[in-house]
Design a protein around this motif. Structure first.
Motif, short mmCIF file in Angstrom:
data_model
loop_
_atom_site.label_atom_id
_atom_site.label_comp_id
_atom_site.label_asym_id
_atom_site.label_seq_id
_atom_site.Cartn_x
_atom_site.Cartn_y
_atom_site.Cartn_z
N ILE A 156 -6.93 -45.90 -26.01
CA ILE A 156 -7.01 -47.60 -25.99
C ILE A 156 -8.04 -47.97 -24.92
O ILE A 156 -7.77 -47.44 -23.57
N CYS A 199 -18.16 -46.91 -34.10
CA CYS A 199 -17.18 -47.24 -34.69
C CYS A 199 -17.21 -47.00 -36.15
O CYS A 199 -18.47 -47.10 -36.72
N SER A 235 -12.23 -52.31 -27.60
CA SER A 235 -12.55 -53.57 -27.55
C SER A 235 -13.88 -53.87 -26.93
O SER A 235 -14.22 -53.32 -25.94
N ILE A 256 -9.39 -46.88 -30.12
CA ILE A 256 -9.36 -48.29 -30.30
C ILE A 256 -10.38 -48.86 -29.05
O ILE A 256 -9.98 -48.42 -28.02
N PHE A 292 -12.58 -53.31 -31.84
CA PHE A 292 -11.86 -54.76 -31.87
C PHE A 292 -12.96 -55.86 -31.61
O PHE A 292 -13.29 -55.77 -30.56
N ALA A 312 -3.85 -47.42 -38.01
CA ALA A 312 -5.15 -46.42 -37.72
C ALA A 312 -4.95 -45.03 -37.47
O ALA A 312 -3.84 -44.79 -37.19
N LEU A 331 -12.00 -47.48 -33.98
CA LEU A 331 -11.77 -48.73 -34.39
C LEU A 331 -12.37 -49.85 -33.32
O LEU A 331 -11.58 -49.73 -32.25
#
Length: 319
Positions: free
Chosen positions: A155, A198, A187, A185, A32, A24, A30
């Motif tokens: 993250i 995203c 989730s 990133i 998840f 990435a 991104l």
């Protein structure tokens, strides 16, 4: 900015993450995605250095997370699941503490704290003990500590968990504002969040990547991609279905009835565009159209097609 090579994590006989390869770069948000237990959080914990991989490698900004842990962690902000914090501290005290941990002091620390507070709209609760805050404000305290040092990599595990619609809108706007200069990133279980923020989505199932693409690319895999919904009086439905099925690009037509009206779902062959043909036919036939629109696709449909249901995983585990 983030490089994963055959990243694997086993807990005894259970393989939680099974050889993930992923890169990435700057400007990517991104997402998840995956069912519970798919390996999303475990992967994120290995990227941040919270868990050591069984095998494989994770690098952040060129630093190996296992052998250059402090350098890698200095380059990232991490919002873990549950947003843990010291409950007896106020948000101001906690963020001042995080600023010191990150190496800031005096005016620099104050500037970092003030910026993080402003971005996460924490001013109303700055002097309240964290343990007394709502789940949404606790989540925002966690987000503030993650962005405090302006890291190039973020993250975030379920960043909008527990937030009301207004708070979700604010956090998503903040993510979009930061995205051009960072690698992010997140989730999430919220499929609308993927479409909202995203630039890329990765679907994980049983510890493996089963899809990787832009939201538009994933939507194109949906049966409803470019499908057309047409609502008209129920009396016109049979003739309309016959006419629609005669159109070359139409694969099938399905009907559902609601209060004297018929809703026709018109599916294309090979994802071809239908809306103009259907619209022209409706005008030519003088149908009493109540509703007519095309769909981009349904991400939940793609998700279900690519992932394993909890009950199936449970049955397989028993056998």
């Amino acid at each position: 900015m983030i490089e994963l090579e055959q990243l694997t994590k086993k807990f005894g006989p259970v393989t939680a993450v099974a050889g993930i390869d992923l890169k990435a770069g700057v400007g990517e948000v991104l997402g998840f995605l995956g069912p519970n237990g798919a390996g999303k959080s475990t992967t994120m914990k290995m990227i941040t250095g919270y868990l050591a991989p069984t095998s494989g490698r994770a690098r952040v900004c060129g630093h190996d997370v296992e052998t250059q842990t402090l350098q890698a962690q200095a380059a990232m902000g991490y919002l873990p699941e549950g947003a843990p914090a010291y409950g007896d501290m106020t948000p101001r005290q906690f963020l001042n503490f995080i600023a010191q941990v990150r190496g800031f002091s005096d005016a620099a620390a104050k500037a970092r704290v003030d910026a993080a507070v402003g971005k996460t709209e924490l001013d109303p609760v700055l002097e309240q003990p964290i343990e007394t805050l709502s789940k949404g404000f606790k989540r925002r305290v966690g987000l503030a500590q993650a962005i405090l040092h302006d890291p190039p990599v973020l993250i975030m595990d379920e960043p909008t968990d527990g937030l009301d619609p207004n708070q979700k809108h604010s956090v998503r706007a903040l993510i979009r504002a930061m995205a051009s200069e960072k690698t992010i990133i997140i989730s999430t279980h919220l499929l609308d969040e993927v479409e909202a923020v995203c630039t890329r989505a990765v679907i994980i199932d049983r510890g493996r990547i089963v899809a990787d693409g832009t939201p538009a690319q994933l939507l194109a895999r949906s049966r409803h991609h470019n499908a057309v919904t047409l609502t008209l009086p129920a009396a016109q439905a049979e003739r309309a279905k016959a006419k629609l099925k005669s159109l070359g690009p139409v694969a099938s037509v399905e009907q559902s009835d609601i209060s004297g009206t018929a809703r026709l779902s018109i599916f294309p062959k090979n994802g071809s565009l239908l809306i103009e043909d259907v619209s022209a036919l409706a005008v030519a036939e003088k149908w009493d159209v109540k509703e007519l629109y095309a769909e981009a696709g349904r991400l939940d449909e793609v998700f279900r097609a690519l992932t394993t249901h909890d009950a199936t995983r449970a049955r397989e585990a028993r056998t």
